[in-house]
Design a protein around this motif. Structure first.
Motif, short mmCIF file in Angstrom:
data_model
loop_
_atom_site.label_atom_id
_atom_site.label_comp_id
_atom_site.label_asym_id
_atom_site.label_seq_id
_atom_site.Cartn_x
_atom_site.Cartn_y
_atom_site.Cartn_z
N VAL A 1 2.55 -5.29 -7.39
CA VAL A 1 1.64 -4.16 -7.30
C VAL A 1 2.37 -2.83 -7.10
CG1 VAL A 1 1.26 -4.32 -4.81
CG2 VAL A 1 -0.55 -3.40 -6.25
N ILE A 2 3.60 -2.88 -6.59
CA ILE A 2 4.36 -1.64 -6.35
C ILE A 2 5.41 -1.39 -7.43
CG2 ILE A 2 4.01 -1.78 -3.85
CD1 ILE A 2 7.05 -2.62 -3.72
N LYS A 3 5.34 -2.15 -8.50
CA LYS A 3 6.38 -2.07 -9.52
C LYS A 3 6.57 -0.66 -10.06
CE LYS A 3 7.82 -4.32 -13.83
NZ LYS A 3 7.47 -5.33 -14.86
N ASN A 4 5.48 0.11 -10.14
CA ASN A 4 5.56 1.43 -10.77
C ASN A 4 5.51 2.60 -9.78
OD1 ASN A 4 5.68 0.38 -13.44
ND2 ASN A 4 3.47 -0.02 -13.34
N ILE A 5 5.53 2.32 -8.48
CA ILE A 5 5.52 3.45 -7.54
C ILE A 5 6.89 4.12 -7.53
CG2 ILE A 5 3.76 2.33 -6.09
CD1 ILE A 5 5.97 1.92 -3.96
N PRO A 6 6.97 5.41 -7.19
CA PRO A 6 8.26 6.09 -7.13
C PRO A 6 9.21 5.43 -6.12
CG PRO A 6 6.47 7.68 -7.08
CD PRO A 6 5.85 6.33 -6.91
N SER A 7 10.47 5.39 -6.46
CA SER A 7 11.49 4.88 -5.54
C SER A 7 12.79 5.63 -5.79
CB SER A 7 11.70 3.37 -5.74
OG SER A 7 12.11 3.09 -7.07
N ALA A 8 13.61 5.69 -4.75
CA ALA A 8 14.88 6.43 -4.87
C ALA A 8 15.91 5.87 -3.91
CB ALA A 8 14.66 7.91 -4.58
N VAL A 9 17.13 5.77 -4.38
CA VAL A 9 18.25 5.40 -3.51
C VAL A 9 18.86 6.69 -2.97
CG1 VAL A 9 20.51 4.30 -3.38
CG2 VAL A 9 18.71 3.30 -4.81
N ILE A 10 18.74 6.87 -1.66
CA ILE A 10 19.28 8.05 -0.99
C ILE A 10 20.06 7.58 0.22
CG2 ILE A 10 18.77 10.26 0.10
CD1 ILE A 10 16.14 10.33 -1.43
N THR A 11 21.35 7.75 0.21
CA THR A 11 22.17 7.32 1.33
C THR A 11 22.02 8.30 2.50
OG1 THR A 11 24.13 8.56 0.67
CG2 THR A 11 23.84 6.38 -0.28
N PHE A 12 22.55 7.92 3.64
CA PHE A 12 22.69 8.88 4.72
C PHE A 12 23.71 9.93 4.27
CE2 PHE A 12 21.27 6.61 8.83
CZ PHE A 12 20.22 5.99 8.17
N GLY A 13 23.73 11.07 4.95
CA GLY A 13 24.65 12.12 4.57
C GLY A 13 25.66 12.44 5.67
N ASN B 1 0.81 -1.22 0.00
CA ASN B 1 0.00 0.00 0.00
C ASN B 1 0.84 1.27 0.00
OD1 ASN B 1 -2.98 -0.93 0.43
ND2 ASN B 1 -1.78 -2.16 1.87
N ALA B 2 2.17 1.12 0.02
CA ALA B 2 3.05 2.29 0.08
C ALA B 2 2.98 3.10 -1.22
CB ALA B 2 4.48 1.85 0.35
N ASP B 3 3.22 4.39 -1.11
CA ASP B 3 3.19 5.29 -2.26
C ASP B 3 4.59 5.64 -2.75
OD1 ASP B 3 0.16 6.00 -2.41
OD2 ASP B 3 0.69 6.19 -0.30
N GLY B 4 5.60 5.23 -1.99
CA GLY B 4 6.97 5.49 -2.39
C GLY B 4 7.94 4.77 -1.48
#
Length: 436
Positions: free
Chosen positions: A194-206, A173-176
Protein backbone atom coordinates in the motif's frame (compact mmCIF):
# COMPACT_ATOMS: atom_id res chain seq x y z
CA UNK A 1 6.04 29.57 6.03
CA UNK A 2 4.79 26.07 6.69
CA UNK A 3 4.56 24.53 10.17
CA UNK A 4 6.22 21.27 11.17
CA UNK A 5 5.57 19.35 14.38
CA UNK A 6 8.48 17.07 15.28
CA UNK A 7 7.98 14.05 17.54
CA UNK A 8 11.30 13.16 19.20
CA UNK A 9 10.91 11.41 22.59
CA UNK A 10 14.62 11.72 23.35
CA UNK A 11 15.85 15.27 22.95
CA UNK A 12 18.50 17.50 24.57
CA UNK A 13 19.68 17.54 27.22
CA UNK A 14 19.25 13.76 26.80
CA UNK A 15 22.30 12.31 25.07
CA UNK A 16 20.61 9.87 22.68
CA UNK A 17 21.80 9.12 19.16
CA UNK A 18 18.35 9.21 17.56
CA UNK A 19 17.74 12.91 18.31
CA UNK A 20 20.87 14.10 16.54
CA UNK A 21 19.27 14.55 13.12
CA UNK A 22 16.64 16.94 14.50
CA UNK A 23 19.08 18.78 16.78
CA UNK A 24 21.51 19.43 13.93
CA UNK A 25 18.71 20.48 11.56
CA UNK A 26 17.00 23.01 13.83
CA UNK A 27 19.18 26.02 12.86
CA UNK A 28 18.31 25.60 9.18
CA UNK A 29 14.59 24.80 8.99
CA UNK A 30 13.37 28.41 8.99
CA UNK A 31 15.61 29.47 6.10
CA UNK A 32 14.06 26.65 4.10
CA UNK A 33 10.49 27.76 4.72
CA UNK A 34 9.52 25.71 7.76
CA UNK A 35 8.68 26.78 11.31
CA UNK A 36 9.22 23.91 13.72
CA UNK A 37 8.09 22.86 17.16
CA UNK A 38 9.36 19.78 18.99
CA UNK A 39 7.53 17.47 21.38
CA UNK A 40 9.87 15.52 23.66
CA UNK A 41 9.62 13.45 26.83
CA UNK A 42 10.69 15.43 29.89
CA UNK A 43 14.25 14.32 30.66
CA UNK A 44 13.36 13.42 34.24
CA UNK A 45 11.50 10.35 32.90
CA UNK A 46 14.42 8.95 30.91
CA UNK A 47 17.32 6.79 32.02
CA UNK A 48 19.68 7.97 29.27
CA UNK A 49 22.69 10.08 30.18
CA UNK A 50 22.07 13.84 30.37
CA UNK A 51 24.43 16.24 28.60
CA UNK A 52 23.44 19.89 29.31
CA UNK A 53 25.99 21.16 26.77
CA UNK A 54 23.71 19.88 24.00
CA UNK A 55 21.36 22.74 24.83
CA UNK A 56 23.99 25.24 23.68
CA UNK A 57 23.37 24.16 20.09
CA UNK A 58 19.63 24.86 20.23
CA UNK A 59 18.29 28.36 19.65
CA UNK A 60 16.06 29.77 22.39
CA UNK A 61 13.39 30.66 19.84
CA UNK A 62 12.63 27.00 19.08
CA UNK A 63 9.44 26.00 20.86
CA UNK A 64 9.92 22.79 22.83
CA UNK A 65 6.96 20.96 24.41
CA UNK A 66 7.58 18.35 27.11
CA UNK A 67 5.36 15.41 27.98
CA UNK A 68 5.40 13.08 30.95
CA UNK A 69 5.91 9.33 30.99
CA UNK A 70 4.98 6.49 33.31
CA UNK A 71 7.58 5.68 35.94
CA UNK A 72 9.93 2.98 34.65
CA UNK A 73 10.34 1.50 38.14
CA UNK A 74 6.73 0.35 37.93
CA UNK A 75 6.26 -0.35 34.23
CA UNK A 76 9.46 -2.44 33.97
CA UNK A 77 7.83 -4.97 36.27
CA UNK A 78 5.35 -5.54 33.44
CA UNK A 79 8.14 -5.65 30.87
CA UNK A 80 7.39 -2.14 29.55
CA UNK A 81 10.59 -0.14 29.89
CA UNK A 82 10.47 1.59 26.49
CA UNK A 83 10.16 5.37 26.69
CA UNK A 84 7.82 5.21 23.68
CA UNK A 85 5.34 2.94 25.44
CA UNK A 86 5.63 4.79 28.75
CA UNK A 87 4.93 8.15 27.11
CA UNK A 88 2.33 7.06 24.56
CA UNK A 89 -0.76 8.27 26.42
CA UNK A 90 0.88 11.58 27.33
CA UNK A 91 1.88 12.16 23.70
CA UNK A 92 -1.69 11.43 22.60
CA UNK A 93 -3.08 13.94 25.07
CA UNK A 94 -0.54 16.73 24.48
CA UNK A 95 -0.42 16.58 20.69
CA UNK A 96 -4.20 16.39 20.46
CA UNK A 97 -4.29 19.81 22.12
CA UNK A 98 -1.53 21.21 19.90
CA UNK A 99 -3.22 20.05 16.71
CA UNK A 100 -6.58 21.36 17.85
CA UNK A 101 -5.25 24.77 18.86
CA UNK A 102 -2.61 25.33 16.19
CA UNK A 103 -2.09 24.96 12.47
CA UNK A 104 0.45 22.33 11.49
CA UNK A 105 1.01 21.21 7.93
CA UNK A 106 3.02 18.08 8.66
CA UNK A 107 4.03 15.78 11.54
CA UNK A 108 7.57 14.39 11.49
CA UNK A 109 8.51 11.36 13.60
CA UNK A 110 12.29 11.35 13.94
CA UNK A 111 13.15 8.70 16.52
CA UNK A 112 14.06 5.07 16.98
CA UNK A 113 11.40 4.85 19.70
CA UNK A 114 9.08 3.60 17.00
CA UNK A 115 5.91 2.62 18.92
CA UNK A 116 5.06 6.31 19.32
CA UNK A 117 4.70 6.48 15.51
CA UNK A 118 1.37 4.62 15.66
CA UNK A 119 -0.16 7.90 16.85
CA UNK A 120 0.50 9.33 13.40
CA UNK A 121 -2.28 7.21 11.94
CA UNK A 122 -4.70 8.44 14.62
CA UNK A 123 -3.78 12.13 14.21
CA UNK A 124 -4.02 11.83 10.43
CA UNK A 125 -7.53 10.40 10.68
CA UNK A 126 -8.69 12.88 13.35
CA UNK A 127 -7.06 16.08 12.09
CA UNK A 128 -6.26 15.32 8.46
CA UNK A 129 -2.55 16.07 8.92
CA UNK A 130 -0.07 13.93 6.95
CA UNK A 131 2.99 12.46 8.62
CA UNK A 132 6.50 11.34 7.74
CA UNK A 133 8.55 8.70 9.57
CA UNK A 134 12.34 8.84 9.78
CA UNK A 135 13.64 5.24 9.69
CA UNK A 136 17.04 5.61 11.35
CA UNK A 137 17.02 1.88 12.17
CA UNK A 138 14.80 -1.02 11.19
CA UNK A 139 11.62 -1.25 13.27
CA UNK A 140 10.39 -4.82 12.83
CA UNK A 141 13.32 -6.99 11.70
CA UNK A 142 14.21 -10.68 11.44
CA UNK A 143 17.93 -9.93 11.86
CA UNK A 144 18.20 -11.51 15.33
CA UNK A 145 15.88 -14.46 14.67
CA UNK A 146 18.71 -16.87 13.87
CA UNK A 147 21.15 -15.40 16.39
CA UNK A 148 21.94 -17.08 19.73
CA UNK A 149 20.09 -15.70 22.73
CA UNK A 150 23.29 -14.18 24.07
CA UNK A 151 23.42 -11.90 21.01
CA UNK A 152 19.75 -10.93 21.05
CA UNK A 153 18.62 -7.67 22.71
CA UNK A 154 17.02 -7.94 26.12
CA UNK A 155 13.30 -8.82 26.05
CA UNK A 156 13.69 -9.70 22.38
CA UNK A 157 10.82 -12.23 22.38
CA UNK A 158 8.36 -9.55 23.50
CA UNK A 159 9.69 -6.65 21.41
CA UNK A 160 9.81 -8.77 18.23
CA UNK A 161 6.12 -9.62 18.50
CA UNK A 162 5.11 -6.12 19.57
CA UNK A 163 6.98 -4.55 16.66
CA UNK A 164 5.43 -7.01 14.22
CA UNK A 165 1.99 -5.84 15.37
CA UNK A 166 2.65 -2.09 15.66
CA UNK A 167 4.77 -1.43 12.57
CA UNK A 168 1.99 -1.90 9.97
CA UNK A 169 -0.34 0.46 11.88
CA UNK A 170 2.12 3.33 11.46
CA UNK A 171 3.77 2.47 8.15
CA UNK A 172 0.64 1.66 6.10
CA UNK A 173 -0.80 5.11 6.83
CA UNK A 174 2.42 7.11 6.45
CA UNK A 175 2.65 9.79 3.76
CA UNK A 176 6.42 9.64 3.40
CA UNK A 177 9.50 7.79 4.57
CA UNK A 178 12.96 9.17 5.19
CA UNK A 179 15.77 6.74 5.94
CA UNK A 180 19.51 6.58 6.38
CA UNK A 181 19.51 3.42 4.25
CA UNK A 182 17.86 2.53 0.95
CA UNK A 183 17.56 -1.01 2.26
CA UNK A 184 15.26 0.03 5.09
CA UNK A 185 12.85 1.68 2.65
CA UNK A 186 12.98 -1.23 0.20
CA UNK A 187 12.13 -3.70 2.96
CA UNK A 188 9.11 -1.68 4.06
CA UNK A 189 7.77 -1.15 0.54
CA UNK A 190 8.16 -4.84 -0.21
CA UNK A 191 6.39 -5.72 3.03
CA UNK A 192 3.50 -3.26 2.60
CA UNK A 193 2.37 -2.83 -1.00
CA UNK A 194 0.00 0.00 0.00
CA UNK A 195 2.97 2.37 0.48
CA UNK A 196 4.74 1.39 -2.72
CA UNK A 197 4.13 4.79 -4.33
CA UNK A 198 4.47 7.16 -1.37
CA UNK A 199 7.44 9.58 -1.45
CA UNK A 200 10.66 8.28 0.09
CA UNK A 201 14.19 9.59 0.38
CA UNK A 202 17.55 8.43 1.66
CA UNK A 203 18.96 11.25 3.78
CA UNK A 204 21.93 10.54 6.01
CA UNK A 205 22.80 12.43 9.15
CA UNK A 206 25.01 15.45 8.50
CA UNK A 207 28.23 16.92 9.82
CA UNK A 208 27.50 19.74 12.26
CA UNK A 209 30.59 21.93 12.58
CA UNK A 210 29.36 24.09 15.52
CA UNK A 211 29.66 21.04 17.78
CA UNK A 212 33.45 21.09 17.55
CA UNK A 213 33.54 24.64 18.87
CA UNK A 214 31.27 23.76 21.79
CA UNK A 215 33.50 20.80 22.63
CA UNK A 216 36.70 22.84 22.53
CA UNK A 217 35.22 25.68 24.59
CA UNK A 218 34.29 23.21 27.35
CA UNK A 219 37.27 20.86 27.25
CA UNK A 220 38.26 21.58 30.85
CA UNK A 221 35.08 19.81 31.99
CA UNK A 222 36.31 16.45 30.80
CA UNK A 223 39.03 14.08 31.95
CA UNK A 224 41.12 12.52 29.20
CA UNK A 225 40.53 8.78 28.79
CA UNK A 226 43.66 8.21 26.70
CA UNK A 227 47.19 7.25 27.74
CA UNK A 228 49.66 9.77 26.32
CA UNK A 229 52.45 7.17 26.38
CA UNK A 230 50.82 5.29 23.49
CA UNK A 231 49.67 5.92 19.94
CA UNK A 232 45.94 5.91 20.63
CA UNK A 233 43.35 4.70 18.13
CA UNK A 234 39.77 5.43 19.20
CA UNK A 235 36.31 4.14 18.41
CA UNK A 236 33.27 5.48 20.27
CA UNK A 237 29.88 3.85 19.93
CA UNK A 238 28.05 0.64 20.53
CA UNK A 239 29.83 -2.68 20.37
CA UNK A 240 28.44 -6.14 19.78
CA UNK A 241 29.24 -9.47 18.15
CA UNK A 242 27.89 -8.15 14.83
CA UNK A 243 31.00 -5.95 14.59
CA UNK A 244 33.51 -8.74 15.14
CA UNK A 245 33.99 -9.48 11.45
CA UNK A 246 35.13 -5.88 10.93
CA UNK A 247 37.37 -5.90 14.00
CA UNK A 248 39.04 -9.31 13.53
CA UNK A 249 41.26 -8.31 10.56
CA UNK A 250 42.55 -5.34 12.58
CA UNK A 251 43.27 -7.47 15.64
CA UNK A 252 45.00 -10.04 13.45
CA UNK A 253 47.27 -7.37 11.95
CA UNK A 254 48.03 -6.00 15.41
CA UNK A 255 48.84 -9.48 16.75
CA UNK A 256 51.19 -10.18 13.84
CA UNK A 257 52.91 -6.83 14.30
CA UNK A 258 53.42 -7.45 18.01
CA UNK A 259 55.07 -10.78 17.25
CA UNK A 260 57.91 -8.94 15.49
CA UNK A 261 60.14 -8.24 18.48
CA UNK A 262 62.45 -6.04 16.41
CA UNK A 263 59.68 -3.61 15.50
CA UNK A 264 58.77 -1.73 18.68
CA UNK A 265 56.20 0.48 16.95
CA UNK A 266 53.36 -2.01 17.42
CA UNK A 267 53.97 -2.16 21.14
CA UNK A 268 53.04 1.55 21.28
CA UNK A 269 49.60 1.04 19.70
CA UNK A 270 46.53 1.04 21.91
CA UNK A 271 42.91 0.71 20.79
CA UNK A 272 40.03 2.25 22.74
CA UNK A 273 36.41 1.13 22.34
CA UNK A 274 34.30 3.56 24.35
CA UNK A 275 30.59 3.49 25.17
CA UNK A 276 30.01 0.01 23.76
CA UNK A 277 26.94 -0.86 25.86
CA UNK A 278 23.48 0.65 26.21
CA UNK A 279 23.18 -0.80 29.71
CA UNK A 280 23.09 1.54 32.72
CA UNK A 281 26.48 2.78 33.93
CA UNK A 282 28.51 0.01 35.51
CA UNK A 283 26.26 -2.78 34.22
CA UNK A 284 27.51 -3.15 30.64
CA UNK A 285 29.12 -6.40 29.50
CA UNK A 286 32.26 -6.10 27.34
CA UNK A 287 31.76 -7.31 23.78
CA UNK A 288 35.13 -6.31 22.26
CA UNK A 289 37.66 -7.06 25.00
CA UNK A 290 36.86 -10.81 25.02
CA UNK A 291 37.75 -10.87 21.32
CA UNK A 292 41.06 -9.12 22.06
CA UNK A 293 41.74 -11.73 24.74
CA UNK A 294 41.20 -14.50 22.20
CA UNK A 295 43.92 -12.94 20.05
CA UNK A 296 46.26 -12.38 22.98
CA UNK A 297 46.34 -8.59 22.53
CA UNK A 298 44.24 -7.52 25.52
CA UNK A 299 47.09 -5.34 26.83
CA UNK A 300 46.63 -3.14 23.77
CA UNK A 301 42.83 -2.89 23.87
CA UNK A 302 40.74 -0.87 26.31
CA UNK A 303 36.97 -1.29 26.35
CA UNK A 304 34.84 1.15 28.35
CA UNK A 305 31.27 -0.08 28.23
CA UNK A 306 29.80 3.04 29.87
CA UNK A 307 28.69 5.75 27.48
CA UNK A 308 30.28 9.18 27.72
CA UNK A 309 28.67 12.50 26.88
CA UNK A 310 28.48 13.67 23.28
CA UNK A 311 31.01 16.48 23.68
CA UNK A 312 33.32 14.28 25.73
CA UNK A 313 33.16 11.94 22.73
CA UNK A 314 34.10 14.73 20.32
CA UNK A 315 37.03 15.80 22.49
CA UNK A 316 38.25 12.22 22.80
CA UNK A 317 38.16 11.81 19.03
CA UNK A 318 40.16 15.02 18.66
CA UNK A 319 42.71 13.86 21.25
CA UNK A 320 43.30 10.54 19.48
CA UNK A 321 46.18 9.87 17.11
CA UNK A 322 43.95 7.85 14.81
CA UNK A 323 40.33 6.73 14.55
CA UNK A 324 38.72 3.37 13.79
CA UNK A 325 35.12 2.71 12.70
CA UNK A 326 34.07 -0.95 12.59
CA UNK A 327 30.78 -1.66 10.82
CA UNK A 328 28.13 -4.27 11.52
CA UNK A 329 27.75 -7.49 9.55
CA UNK A 330 24.26 -6.17 8.74
CA UNK A 331 24.61 -4.72 5.21
CA UNK A 332 22.03 -2.02 5.96
CA UNK A 333 24.12 -0.59 8.80
CA UNK A 334 25.19 2.92 7.80
CA UNK A 335 27.00 4.22 10.91
CA UNK A 336 25.66 7.76 11.00
CA UNK A 337 28.39 8.42 13.55
CA UNK A 338 30.92 8.74 10.72
CA UNK A 339 30.39 12.50 10.48
CA UNK A 340 31.85 13.47 13.88
CA UNK A 341 34.87 11.35 12.95
CA UNK A 342 35.24 13.20 9.67
CA UNK A 343 34.92 16.60 11.35
CA UNK A 344 37.99 15.90 13.49
CA UNK A 345 40.11 15.31 10.36
CA UNK A 346 42.16 12.62 12.03
CA UNK A 347 43.69 9.61 10.21
CA UNK A 348 40.81 7.15 9.86
CA UNK A 349 40.48 3.40 9.32
CA UNK A 350 37.00 2.09 8.46
CA UNK A 351 35.99 -1.54 7.88
CA UNK A 352 32.39 -2.31 6.89
CA UNK A 353 30.18 -4.87 5.25
CA UNK A 354 30.83 -4.46 1.53
CA UNK A 355 27.18 -3.49 0.93
CA UNK A 356 27.16 -0.70 3.53
CA UNK A 357 26.38 2.75 2.20
CA UNK A 358 29.07 4.15 4.50
CA UNK A 359 31.81 2.90 2.16
CA UNK A 360 30.97 5.10 -0.87
CA UNK A 361 30.33 8.12 1.37
CA UNK A 362 33.71 7.80 3.08
CA UNK A 363 35.44 7.29 -0.26
CA UNK A 364 33.66 10.32 -1.69
CA UNK A 365 35.13 12.35 1.17
CA UNK A 366 38.56 11.06 0.21
CA UNK A 367 39.19 8.81 3.22
CA UNK A 368 42.11 6.65 2.19
CA UNK A 369 41.66 3.58 4.38
CA UNK A 370 38.10 2.36 3.77
CA UNK A 371 37.63 -1.38 3.30
CA UNK A 372 35.11 -4.17 3.50
CA UNK A 373 35.91 -6.99 5.88
CA UNK A 374 35.81 -9.65 3.16
CA UNK A 375 38.63 -8.18 1.09
CA UNK A 376 40.70 -6.10 3.53
CA UNK A 377 44.25 -7.38 3.96
CA UNK A 378 46.88 -7.13 6.64
CA UNK A 379 48.86 -4.96 4.24
CA UNK A 380 45.97 -2.46 4.08
CA UNK A 381 45.79 -2.20 7.86
CA UNK A 382 49.55 -2.01 8.27
CA UNK A 383 49.58 0.89 5.80
CA UNK A 384 47.22 2.73 8.18
CA UNK A 385 49.42 1.88 11.16
CA UNK A 386 52.50 3.02 9.23
CA UNK A 387 50.91 6.41 8.52
CA UNK A 388 50.31 6.90 12.22
CA UNK A 389 53.99 6.26 12.78
CA UNK A 390 55.34 8.58 10.07
CA UNK A 391 52.64 11.29 9.68
CA UNK A 392 51.26 11.48 13.18
CA UNK A 393 50.45 15.20 13.06
CA UNK A 394 49.32 15.40 9.43
CA UNK A 395 45.59 15.92 8.85
CA UNK A 396 43.85 14.31 5.87
CA UNK A 397 42.63 16.57 3.09
CA UNK A 398 38.96 15.90 2.36
CA UNK A 399 36.93 16.68 -0.75
CA UNK A 400 35.34 20.10 -0.18
CA UNK A 401 32.34 19.25 -2.36
CA UNK A 402 31.65 16.16 -0.23
CA UNK A 403 32.02 18.19 2.96
CA UNK A 404 29.32 20.57 1.70
CA UNK A 405 27.14 17.77 0.32
CA UNK A 406 27.03 15.91 3.64
CA UNK A 407 26.80 18.92 5.94
CA UNK A 408 23.90 19.19 8.39
CA UNK A 409 22.80 22.31 6.55
CA UNK A 410 22.49 20.49 3.22
CA UNK A 411 20.79 17.52 4.87
CA UNK A 412 18.17 19.94 6.24
CA UNK A 413 17.65 21.37 2.75
CA UNK A 414 17.04 17.80 1.55
CA UNK A 415 14.54 17.15 4.35
CA UNK A 416 12.58 20.33 3.59
CA UNK A 417 12.45 19.58 -0.13
CA UNK A 418 11.09 16.18 0.77
CA UNK A 419 8.46 17.67 3.10
CA UNK A 420 7.34 19.92 0.26
CA UNK A 421 7.11 16.89 -2.02
CA UNK A 422 4.89 15.08 0.49
CA UNK A 423 2.55 18.07 0.83
CA UNK A 424 2.35 18.57 -2.95
CA UNK A 425 1.39 14.94 -3.38
CA UNK A 426 -1.26 15.23 -0.67
CA UNK A 427 -2.69 18.29 -2.40
CA UNK A 428 -2.90 16.48 -5.74
CA UNK A 429 -4.67 13.53 -4.12
CA UNK A 430 -7.20 15.82 -2.43
CA UNK A 431 -7.85 17.73 -5.66
CA UNK A 432 -8.30 14.47 -7.53
CA UNK A 433 -10.73 13.13 -4.93
CA UNK A 434 -12.73 16.35 -4.99
CA UNK A 435 -13.54 15.82 -8.67
CA UNK A 436 -15.46 12.66 -7.88
Amino acid sequence: MKNLLIISPYFPPVNAADMQRVRMSLPYFASNGWNVEVVMVDEQYTDIQIDPLLLQSISSDIKIHKVKALNKRWTSKLGLGSIALRSLWFYWHKVNRLLKDGKFDLIYFSTTQFPVCILGAYWKKKFGIPYVIDMQDPWHSDYYQDKPRTQQPSKYWFSYRLNKYLEPIAIKNADGLISVSEGYIDDLKNRYSVIKNIPSAVITFGAFEPDLSIARENQTRFVSLLDARFINIVYTGRGGADMHQAIIPVFEALKKGLSDRENTFYSRLKFYFIGTSYAPAGEGKPSILPLAQQYGIADHVVEITDRISYYHTLLTLQQANGLFIPGSDNPQYTASKIYPYLLTQKPLLAVFNKKSSAIPILREYGVKHVYDYESVTGININDFFSELNTNNSESPLYNQEAIKKYSAQQMTVNQCLFFNQVLNRELKVKNKDSKY
